[in-house]
Design an enzyme around this catalytic site. Structure first.
Site, PDB file in Angstrom:
ATOM      1  N   HIS A 121       0.832  -1.207   0.000  1.00  0.00           N
ATOM      2  CA  HIS A 121       0.000   0.000   0.000  1.00  0.00           C
ATOM      3  C   HIS A 121       0.866   1.256   0.000  1.00  0.00           C
ATOM      4  CE1 HIS A 121       1.195  -0.396   4.173  1.00  0.00           C
ATOM      5  NE2 HIS A 121       0.848   0.871   4.370  1.00  0.00           N
ATOM      6  N   ASP A 123       0.679   4.919   2.008  1.00  0.00           N
ATOM      7  CA  ASP A 123      -0.026   5.388   3.200  1.00  0.00           C
ATOM      8  C   ASP A 123      -1.132   6.387   2.859  1.00  0.00           C
ATOM      9  OD1 ASP A 123       1.429   3.883   5.013  1.00  0.00           O
ATOM     10  OD2 ASP A 123       2.924   5.451   5.365  1.00  0.00           O
ATOM     11  N   HIS A 270       4.720   0.115   0.312  1.00  0.00           N
ATOM     12  CA  HIS A 270       5.435  -0.715   1.280  1.00  0.00           C
ATOM     13  C   HIS A 270       4.518  -1.793   1.837  1.00  0.00           C
ATOM     14  CE1 HIS A 270       3.758   2.699   3.509  1.00  0.00           C
ATOM     15  NE2 HIS A 270       3.692   1.913   4.569  1.00  0.00           N
ATOM     16  N   ARG A 285       4.807   6.451  14.011  1.00  0.00           N
ATOM     17  CA  ARG A 285       5.004   7.020  12.676  1.00  0.00           C
ATOM     18  C   ARG A 285       4.549   8.474  12.653  1.00  0.00           C
ATOM     19  NH1 ARG A 285       1.508   4.327   8.198  1.00  0.00           N
ATOM     20  NH2 ARG A 285       0.304   6.252   8.186  1.00  0.00           N
TER      21      ARG A 285
END
Ligand code: SIN
Length: 295
Positions: A121, A123, A270, A285
């Site tokens: 995907h 983000d 990723h 994150r």
């Protein structure tokens, strides 16, 4: 790989780069990813450090910093050097808007029913202005000392893989990116306010490098607007599988405690591996808001 893809690879390998003066940049694969050393992210970056990190980031798309024992404020300050911090809908839901909302907690334990990012995907591509940068700091790795690696894919080269007729076909098409796909479909969240859902071009241009990117991902892209549902499903499946079937486009980052990885969310996908159950992995994150993707 066809000739055009090989030409793109050759161009990347032979790309002349200005030397770095205040950081050391060591590629981790010929086509994507590099480790950066010689910098302490707990301190404010000098302008030259910032410029060189930014240059390495644009060139390698994924940059890895080891042994960075940063705290929340330092992590957010690093993000703010690159732009406005993104607030993730799931962090708002989980914290009910209280406490830490500018960092997304990334956590897996024996009790987890899923882990964030397991599956290829980009983000939050459901946002009108998806994050341009994600900075994941993993403080705790599974206590066997390995596991939970993250794979990254180069979406410039995924575009270069396409034949000219396919590129021409995809130009001008747009696709819906729907937050409900992962957040409700995979994770089971059903908030009162619907998740973001936006239409983006299938082929976009990177606002800084000017290069073209294949911008659909299995995580968020539900369908191509101009096609029938059946056509869309088949074309998207073919496009998603370019990443899944072409390991040469990818690199694999092995985490050690206090590693920070910063990736260009506009031109990468990723996939976080969940190969450590029932052990735990933990981090935070910070993401930086980007521009609306344009063709
Ligand atoms: C994510 O940002 O999708 C999570 C990646 C990871 O946990 O490695």
């Amino acid at each position: 790989m066809h000739k055009q893809a090989l030409t793109a690879i050759e161009a990347r390998i032979t790309e002349a780069t200005k030397p770095y003066e205040v950081i050391t940049v060591s590629p981790i694969s010929p086509l994507i990813g590099a480790e950066i050393s010689g910098v302490d992210l707990t301190r404010d970056l000098s302008n030259q450090q910032f410029d060189e990190i930014h240059r390495a980031f644009l060139q390698h798309q994924v940059v890895v910093f080891r042994d960075q024992n940063i705290n929340a404020e330092q992590h957010k300050a690093l993000g703010r050097r690159f732009g406005k911090l993104h607030v993730h809908a799931l962090q708002i839901i989980r914290t009910e808007g209280q406490g830490e909302i500018e960092r997304l907690e990334v956590k897996a334990t024996q009790a987890s029913k899923y882990v964030a990012g397991e599956g290829w995907h980009t983000d939050v591509s459901c946002d009108l202005e998806p994050p341009k940068i994600s900075m994941l700091h993993i403080d705790t790795i599974p206590d066997i000392g390995l596991g939970g690696d993250t794979l990254f894919a180069n979406m410039y080269l995924a575009y270069d893989q396409l034949s000219d007729p396919m590129k021409a076909f995809l130009e001008g098409l747009t696709a819906i990116h729907d937050g409900a796909l992962p957040y409700t479909g995979a994770y089971g969240y059903k908030p009162d306010t619907p998740f973001e859902r936006h239409e983006h071009p299938v082929i976009i241009r990177h606002p800084e490098t000017g290069k073209k990117i294949l911008f659909v991902n299995r995580g968020f892209t539900s369908h191509i607007v101009q096609l029938t549902r059946q056509e869309s499903a088949k074309i998207l499946e073919m496009l998603f599988r370019i990443v899944e079937m072409t390991p040469a486009l990818t690199c694999r980052v092995r985490w050690t405690p206090n590693t920070l990885v910063m990736w260009d969310n506009r031109c990468t996908q990723h996939h976080a591996l969940w190969d450590y159950y029932p052990l735990s992995r933990h981090g935070w994150r910070v993401s930086v808001v980007g521009e609306q993707p344009t063709a």
